[in-house]
Scaffold this motif. Sequence first.
Motif, PDB file in Angstrom:
ATOM      1  N   ARG A  53     -13.653   6.996   5.899  1.00 42.26           N
ATOM      2  CA  ARG A  53     -14.834   7.851   5.999  1.00 42.26           C
ATOM      3  C   ARG A  53     -15.879   7.492   4.955  1.00 42.26           C
ATOM      4  O   ARG A  53     -17.065   7.800   5.121  1.00 42.26           O
ATOM      5  CB  ARG A  53     -14.417   9.314   5.863  1.00 42.26           C
ATOM      6  N   VAL A 501     -20.134  -1.119   9.854  1.00 43.63           N
ATOM      7  CA  VAL A 501     -21.178  -0.223   9.382  1.00 43.63           C
ATOM      8  C   VAL A 501     -21.679  -0.598   7.997  1.00 43.63           C
ATOM      9  O   VAL A 501     -22.883  -0.585   7.737  1.00 43.63           O
ATOM     10  CB  VAL A 501     -20.664   1.236   9.394  1.00 43.63           C
ATOM     11  N   LEU A 549     -23.416  14.956  12.941  1.00 41.67           N
ATOM     12  CA  LEU A 549     -24.293  13.795  13.020  1.00 41.67           C
ATOM     13  C   LEU A 549     -25.726  14.169  13.386  1.00 41.67           C
ATOM     14  O   LEU A 549     -26.628  13.332  13.290  1.00 41.67           O
ATOM     15  CB  LEU A 549     -23.750  12.791  14.045  1.00 41.67           C
ATOM     16  N   THR A 553     -28.307  12.194   7.129  1.00 38.67           N
ATOM     17  CA  THR A 553     -28.212  10.769   7.441  1.00 38.67           C
ATOM     18  C   THR A 553     -26.772  10.322   7.262  1.00 38.67           C
ATOM     19  O   THR A 553     -26.074  10.762   6.341  1.00 38.67           O
ATOM     20  CB  THR A 553     -29.126   9.939   6.529  1.00 38.67           C
ATOM     21  N   HIS A 554     -26.331   9.437   8.132  1.00 41.86           N
ATOM     22  CA  HIS A 554     -24.953   8.950   8.121  1.00 41.86           C
ATOM     23  C   HIS A 554     -24.977   7.453   8.423  1.00 41.86           C
ATOM     24  O   HIS A 554     -25.589   7.034   9.411  1.00 41.86           O
ATOM     25  CB  HIS A 554     -24.116   9.679   9.171  1.00 41.86           C
ATOM     26  N   ASN A 556     -24.396   4.026  10.011  1.00 40.24           N
ATOM     27  CA  ASN A 556     -24.005   3.808  11.392  1.00 40.24           C
ATOM     28  C   ASN A 556     -24.375   2.407  11.830  1.00 40.24           C
ATOM     29  O   ASN A 556     -25.109   1.675  11.150  1.00 40.24           O
ATOM     30  CB  ASN A 556     -24.686   4.834  12.300  1.00 40.24           C
ATOM     31  N   ALA A 558     -25.248   0.573  15.877  1.00 37.19           N
ATOM     32  CA  ALA A 558     -25.391   0.874  17.301  1.00 37.19           C
ATOM     33  C   ALA A 558     -25.672  -0.413  18.066  1.00 37.19           C
ATOM     34  O   ALA A 558     -26.374  -1.309  17.577  1.00 37.19           O
ATOM     35  CB  ALA A 558     -26.518   1.884  17.526  1.00 37.19           C
ATOM     36  N   PHE A 615     -21.927   3.546  19.652  1.00 31.90           N
ATOM     37  CA  PHE A 615     -22.501   4.181  18.456  1.00 31.90           C
ATOM     38  C   PHE A 615     -21.370   4.360  17.444  1.00 31.90           C
ATOM     39  O   PHE A 615     -20.461   5.172  17.641  1.00 31.90           O
ATOM     40  CB  PHE A 615     -23.112   5.519  18.847  1.00 31.90           C
ATOM     41  N   LEU A 616     -21.418   3.597  16.352  1.00 33.63           N
ATOM     42  CA  LEU A 616     -20.305   3.518  15.415  1.00 33.63           C
ATOM     43  C   LEU A 616     -20.663   4.145  14.082  1.00 33.63           C
ATOM     44  O   LEU A 616     -21.750   3.917  13.548  1.00 33.63           O
ATOM     45  CB  LEU A 616     -19.906   2.052  15.188  1.00 33.63           C
ATOM     46  N   HIS A 617     -19.733   4.922  13.550  1.00 31.61           N
ATOM     47  CA  HIS A 617     -19.804   5.414  12.182  1.00 31.61           C
ATOM     48  C   HIS A 617     -18.536   4.952  11.469  1.00 31.61           C
ATOM     49  O   HIS A 617     -17.679   4.313  12.060  1.00 31.61           O
ATOM     50  CB  HIS A 617     -19.968   6.931  12.162  1.00 31.61           C
ATOM     51  N   ASP A 618     -18.412   5.276  10.192  1.00 31.67           N
ATOM     52  CA  ASP A 618     -17.313   4.720   9.407  1.00 31.67           C
ATOM     53  C   ASP A 618     -15.953   4.939  10.055  1.00 31.67           C
ATOM     54  O   ASP A 618     -15.129   4.041  10.092  1.00 31.67           O
ATOM     55  CB  ASP A 618     -17.315   5.315   7.999  1.00 31.67           C
TER      56      ASP A 618
END
Length: 638
Positions: A53, A501, A549, A553-554, A556, A558, A615-618
């Motif tokens: 995370r 990311v 989300l 801000t996170h 990411n 895409a 759509f990728l996050h940690d």
Amino acid sequence: MSPPAILVVAPMPAFPTSAGNRRRLLTTCLSLQRGGFAIDLATYAHEDQIYRRFGQHPPTDEAEAAGLFRHTFRIEPQGTIPLTTRARGFGIDDWCPDAVGAFVAWYGQAYPETHAILVNYVFLSRALEAAPPGMLKLIDTHDRFADRQRHYRPFRAEPNFFYTDRAGEAAGLARADIVLAIQSEEAAYFRTLTDRRVHLLPPRFLARRPFAAPTRLTRIGFLGHGNDPNLFSIRHFAAAWSADWVPGRPELVIAGEISNSLGPATSPGVIRAGYVPRLEDFYDDVDLVVAPILMGSGLKMKVAEALSFGKPVIGTALGFEGFDPVAPAHRLQTGQAVKDMVLALASDATGLAALTRACEALFAGYNKGAEQAETDLLAMLPAWDADTSGPDEPASSDPAQPATFVASSLVSMPLRHGRLACETSLRSDLRDHPDLGRLIATERAGPPGAAPYTPLRRRWFARAGAGSSGTDQGTSPETGQETSQGTCLAGLHLALSPEWVRERRLPPSLRAELAAELADVAADWDAEARLVGLTGEGALLALSLPRHLAFGTHPNAAFQIGASTREITLQRVTSLNTSLGLLYTTAREDLPGAPAALTFAGLEPVHAGPSKILFLHDDLIGRITILSEIASAEEPLP
């Protein structure tokens, strides 16, 4: 007959032993092994999730664990572990999901001959309720957690680890037959909470180096994990050390994960050594170790470890809590006092010799007590269950692989801009494979019982270079035969590497090609989106996405998936008041949806049919399907 077994459940791995809680886990397991017990280690991947995370590769060495324990297992978190709470404290079970209890229930059926279960930390005590009748239940507490948040108040900070109240801690302890305390002060405290047997078990540390007194100090050291007590303590000490440092004074070497947590700034007289693969290299390079600890509970493993390498230590009374210190250098009250003591002894050979003798005597007394405590614990375990008539081997449903089995297969597939390879192994510590390239994803372990359990997992690596198009087949180095299976990712539950990311070291063309391979993996959430506007650089979409989300801000990444997959950039997220009636699905209760408008640069409208965005996050994978129809003027944004 096989040796009696004990199941150990922990929210952290044993290897690499880079933190105090891992050292405690390992020393307790070794104590039980010395008593003739076989250890089955089940790692609830709590720490792994936290590292992911925050965009880091989890430091986990499953191969080394498999070489030490009879069987190793992995329990995947099914939701996001909360690091904060709006309540006065966490509920005692807030960090113990159903998956942990389900594993223990499965294990009890697969291994009915197991004598005992030991869970690490009181917040996993709920798992003891799933143990079969007659199995001895132990909790290794590590720390006290009631009112732990109060330790943070002097630092004007909020805890990001578990804390609860006395009632919650008492309820957790009541689930055990035996409660293990790491130091005497906490043993006395636990006895005020529970009528369960509380046993003091300090960790044993075997001597690694003989004590040798330095004649002067050139380098002093601090080696630690990046937790809050270490961070707050060494940050204050390093600032004080650097404030008036001049050449000729000892240099302060800060090593381990803590050195990365301090940030990039440099300070006079302070060296940040980073992660050290070999403890010997660190301790051989310093003359003395400091423990300027200002907060925290439990036993300071870094002190015992330094003593085991024959190093003299100067620290606060809190740093030496549990060691029964006598020397003034072990009962200081502030970081400034630790600094003053170091400077007073820097060129005092006689004083350093006296300090070293005091440390040697302290370590000998500590280890004598720890050895007796281990003997006492081992003596009480068989008395709880004298029945050893269980089967010599695990039940037939057990499929655990032999511990020595490290790698089973390697499959690779050429891509247009490089090569994708899949290795099935225990080698969880690899981020850059010497032959296969960058780690891009790891298969998450499935729940036990659905299929034969194995600790081996598939890991995918990618390497840039000249590839070849027009084929989806690879070659197995072990058989020399082409295969069209192994690299296929559709439907798999994956944990992504930091490459996607945070790091982005692979060429953009290869990243886009790999994203196309990931397009049909099992997503954490899926959403329909509608194109509601075009910008000079891209397009505006309306959809629902995980609520957290939609705000802030996170980090990411895409990708617009299609005939020509491309990486696109999220420019803006705007929360909306109402939804447009678009589908949002997730199997996770911790990911409720919220309507939002997303502006992507580089997104190209597709009029021939729906298109997708990966759509990728940690530690999240999302998939957005853009509907082919464009919102009309009669359908404004909410």
